[in-house]
Motif scaffolding. Structure first.
Motif, PDB file in Angstrom:
ATOM      1  N   ASP A  66       0.835  -1.212   0.000  1.00 25.98           N
ATOM      2  CA  ASP A  66       0.000   0.000   0.000  1.00 25.98           C
ATOM      3  C   ASP A  66       0.864   1.255   0.000  1.00 25.98           C
ATOM      4  O   ASP A  66       0.583   2.215  -0.732  1.00 25.98           O
ATOM      5  CB  ASP A  66      -0.918   0.007   1.218  1.00 25.98           C
ATOM      6  CG  ASP A  66      -1.996  -1.069   1.150  1.00 25.98           C
ATOM      7  OD1 ASP A  66      -2.230  -1.604   0.042  1.00 25.98           O
ATOM      8  OD2 ASP A  66      -2.593  -1.373   2.202  1.00 25.98           O
ATOM      9  N   ASN A  67       1.904   1.259   0.813  1.00 20.06           N
ATOM     10  CA  ASN A  67       2.782   2.429   0.882  1.00 20.06           C
ATOM     11  C   ASN A  67       3.554   2.614  -0.416  1.00 20.06           C
ATOM     12  O   ASN A  67       3.754   3.745  -0.889  1.00 20.06           O
ATOM     13  CB  ASN A  67       3.750   2.283   2.055  1.00 20.06           C
ATOM     14  CG  ASN A  67       4.583   3.530   2.276  1.00 20.06           C
ATOM     15  OD1 ASN A  67       4.057   4.596   2.578  1.00 20.06           O
ATOM     16  ND2 ASN A  67       5.893   3.407   2.129  1.00 20.06           N
ATOM     17  N   SER A  68       3.984   1.499  -1.011  1.00 17.77           N
ATOM     18  CA  SER A  68       4.699   1.569  -2.286  1.00 17.77           C
ATOM     19  C   SER A  68       3.806   2.157  -3.373  1.00 17.77           C
ATOM     20  O   SER A  68       4.241   2.985  -4.184  1.00 17.77           O
ATOM     21  CB  SER A  68       5.169   0.173  -2.697  1.00 17.77           C
ATOM     22  OG  SER A  68       5.844   0.203  -3.944  1.00 17.77           O
ATOM     23  N   GLY A 107      14.039   3.148  -3.484  1.00 18.34           N
ATOM     24  CA  GLY A 107      14.254   1.712  -3.649  1.00 18.34           C
ATOM     25  C   GLY A 107      14.200   0.892  -2.390  1.00 18.34           C
ATOM     26  O   GLY A 107      14.944  -0.078  -2.242  1.00 18.34           O
ATOM     27  N   ASN A 108      13.324   1.234  -1.454  1.00 18.14           N
ATOM     28  CA  ASN A 108      13.211   0.440  -0.232  1.00 18.14           C
ATOM     29  C   ASN A 108      12.669  -0.950  -0.545  1.00 18.14           C
ATOM     30  O   ASN A 108      11.857  -1.130  -1.452  1.00 18.14           O
ATOM     31  CB  ASN A 108      12.304   1.157   0.777  1.00 18.14           C
ATOM     32  CG  ASN A 108      12.941   2.439   1.285  1.00 18.14           C
ATOM     33  OD1 ASN A 108      14.129   2.480   1.571  1.00 18.14           O
ATOM     34  ND2 ASN A 108      12.150   3.495   1.387  1.00 18.14           N
ATOM     35  N   MET A 109      13.122  -1.926   0.255  1.00 15.38           N
ATOM     36  CA  MET A 109      12.810  -3.322  -0.013  1.00 15.38           C
ATOM     37  C   MET A 109      12.028  -3.950   1.133  1.00 15.38           C
ATOM     38  O   MET A 109      12.068  -3.476   2.271  1.00 15.38           O
ATOM     39  CB  MET A 109      14.103  -4.125  -0.231  1.00 15.38           C
ATOM     40  CG  MET A 109      15.126  -3.490  -1.154  1.00 15.38           C
ATOM     41  SD  MET A 109      14.540  -3.262  -2.837  1.00 15.38           S
ATOM     42  CE  MET A 109      14.316  -4.959  -3.359  1.00 15.38           C
ATOM     43  N   PHE A 110      11.345  -5.041   0.827  1.00 18.75           N
ATOM     44  CA  PHE A 110      10.643  -5.823   1.848  1.00 18.75           C
ATOM     45  C   PHE A 110      10.822  -7.301   1.527  1.00 18.75           C
ATOM     46  O   PHE A 110      10.567  -7.732   0.399  1.00 18.75           O
ATOM     47  CB  PHE A 110       9.153  -5.476   1.865  1.00 18.75           C
ATOM     48  CG  PHE A 110       8.374  -6.203   2.924  1.00 18.75           C
ATOM     49  CD1 PHE A 110       8.238  -5.671   4.191  1.00 18.75           C
ATOM     50  CD2 PHE A 110       7.780  -7.430   2.644  1.00 18.75           C
ATOM     51  CE1 PHE A 110       7.516  -6.342   5.175  1.00 18.75           C
ATOM     52  CE2 PHE A 110       7.064  -8.110   3.619  1.00 18.75           C
ATOM     53  CZ  PHE A 110       6.925  -7.567   4.885  1.00 18.75           C
ATOM     54  N   LEU A 111      11.256  -8.068   2.539  1.00 19.33           N
ATOM     55  CA  LEU A 111      11.404  -9.514   2.366  1.00 19.33           C
ATOM     56  C   LEU A 111      10.540 -10.279   3.362  1.00 19.33           C
ATOM     57  O   LEU A 111       9.873 -11.246   2.992  1.00 19.33           O
ATOM     58  CB  LEU A 111      12.866  -9.929   2.520  1.00 19.33           C
ATOM     59  CG  LEU A 111      13.174 -11.420   2.342  1.00 19.33           C
ATOM     60  CD1 LEU A 111      12.737 -11.896   0.953  1.00 19.33           C
ATOM     61  CD2 LEU A 111      14.667 -11.694   2.546  1.00 19.33           C
ATOM     62  N   GLY A 142       7.870   0.862  -5.985  1.00 22.14           N
ATOM     63  CA  GLY A 142       7.642   1.074  -7.393  1.00 22.14           C
ATOM     64  C   GLY A 142       8.027   2.449  -7.901  1.00 22.14           C
ATOM     65  O   GLY A 142       8.670   3.245  -7.215  1.00 22.14           O
ATOM     66  N   ASP A 143       7.612   2.712  -9.147  1.00 19.86           N
ATOM     67  CA  ASP A 143       7.905   3.975  -9.810  1.00 19.86           C
ATOM     68  C   ASP A 143       6.713   4.328 -10.697  1.00 19.86           C
ATOM     69  O   ASP A 143       5.615   3.805 -10.505  1.00 19.86           O
ATOM     70  CB  ASP A 143       9.204   3.873 -10.621  1.00 19.86           C
ATOM     71  CG  ASP A 143       9.223   2.673 -11.546  1.00 19.86           C
ATOM     72  OD1 ASP A 143       8.125   2.237 -11.997  1.00 19.86           O
ATOM     73  OD2 ASP A 143      10.311   2.152 -11.836  1.00 19.86           O
ATOM     74  N   MET A 144       6.932   5.207 -11.676  1.00 20.59           N
ATOM     75  CA  MET A 144       5.834   5.612 -12.551  1.00 20.59           C
ATOM     76  C   MET A 144       5.274   4.448 -13.373  1.00 20.59           C
ATOM     77  O   MET A 144       4.130   4.481 -13.821  1.00 20.59           O
ATOM     78  CB  MET A 144       6.299   6.725 -13.490  1.00 20.59           C
ATOM     79  CG  MET A 144       6.461   8.074 -12.822  1.00 20.59           C
ATOM     80  SD  MET A 144       6.920   9.342 -14.028  1.00 20.59           S
ATOM     81  CE  MET A 144       6.868  10.825 -13.006  1.00 20.59           C
TER      82      MET A 144
END
Length: 316
Positions: free
Chosen positions: A45-47, A83-87, A263-265
């Motif tokens: 959701d935040n992404s 570019g934050n990640m989640f694992l 994500g991005d555009m």
């Protein structure tokens, strides 16, 4: 009750926690089933919120375009927070390690996270350990890690530390390391000395790419992991049999998790299929110096690099 993701923003999540093809009998016996939870949904959701912000994405694209002429993508992410990640979530981590949170005592416990990037993934382990150590080759990322209160060790000399750890992790590092065989040998030496487990994760099928190489500018490692076949399931089996066993590690269990990136555009989020292995160092049949993991010789043609965003958790 099983948690169900309600929003995946265009990503197909059917196989995020299950292999698409049949596993070998050995891999199936070692498999630990994970599932989505609320923290996974919160990251997605935040992404999506960040990706949908046109102003922020425009500023981001201009900044990356300017900085990319001087800095690596990892350094740029370290400076800008992109570019934050989640694992995994805290609950997914504790279940995988069979930690009883009600009785777990973090006091005095130490964890070492190798190639920790900006520390986003590391942060989900923090509640379980008193002291968090980390390594990172990117100077910008090292500053981020230090600002979070982690003890940052030298990325090339960490294996020479006298500190004994309760857990060592190398998330999405093995296929990004300039020398996978050296990394595995160092992991065995330190975990055996510390009498602790190791967690190694990597995107499967394996595709090597080296961003930070202390031996030069090549993006190819000095050797390749000895995996065969083309599918996720093929590579899981060969990681267990050809790589970890040869490096004197017993695979206690493994799980499949989605490796998610902001994500991005173009997309609200990005996904890569990760395999996460819990390893126990075992006494080698020969001396540690002789018991080096099986690797493949460097081929004449480089292995293709996957077309996916560079993760921040993939440095040496």
């Amino acid at each position: 009750m099983t948690f169900q993701l309600e929003r995946t923003y265009g990503l197909r999540a059917e196989n995020w926690y299950r292999p698409e093809t049949n596993l070998s009998q050995l891999a199936q016996q070692k498999f630990f089933s994970s599932e989505a939870d609320n923290q996974t949904q919160m990251f997605l959701d935040n992404s999506n919120k960040i990706a949908s912000n046109f102003f922020w994405q425009t500023v981001r694209n201009i900044g990356v375009m300017i900085l990319s002429s001087v800095y690596t993508k990892t350094d740029i992410n370290g400076m800008t927070g992109f570019g934050n990640m989640f694992l995994f979530s805290e609950n997914q981590f504790s279940k995988f390690l069979t930690i009883e949170r009600s009785s777990w005592v973090s006091s005095g416990k130490k964890v070492l996270d190798l190639g920790a990037g900006n520390g986003d993934i590391t942060e989900h382990m923090r509640p379980f350990f008193d002291d968090v150590y980390a390594t990172e080759l990117s100077p910008k990322m090292r500053k981020r890690l230090a600002s979070k209160g982690y003890t940052v060790l030298d990325a090339l000399e960490w294996a020479n530390t006298d500190v004994k750890f309760d857990l060592i992790t190398a998330f999405n590092l093995l296929d990004r390391h300039y020398s996978p065989s050296k990394l595995l040998q160092d992991l065995w030496n330190v975990s055996h000395r510390s009498n602790c487990h190791v967690i190694v994760s990597l995107v499967l099928p394996v595709s090597h790419y080296v961003e930070f190489n202390p031996n030069g500018s090549s993006t190819r490692p000095d050797s390749y992991l000895n995996v065969q076949g083309r599918t996720y399931a093929d590579h899981v089996h060969h990681m267990i049999v050809n790589v970890f066993k040869a490096a004197n590690f017993e695979v206690v269990r493994w799980t499949r998790l989605p490796y998610l990136c902001e994500g991005d555009m173009n997309n609200s989020a990005y996904y890569l299929p990760d395999a996460v292995f819990l390893l126990k160092p075992i006494a080698p049949k020969s001396t540690p110096a002789q018991a080096t993991p099986k690797v493949s010789e460097v081929p004449e043609d480089p292995i293709p690099v996957p077309q996916a965003p560079t993760a921040t958790h993939t440095e040496l």
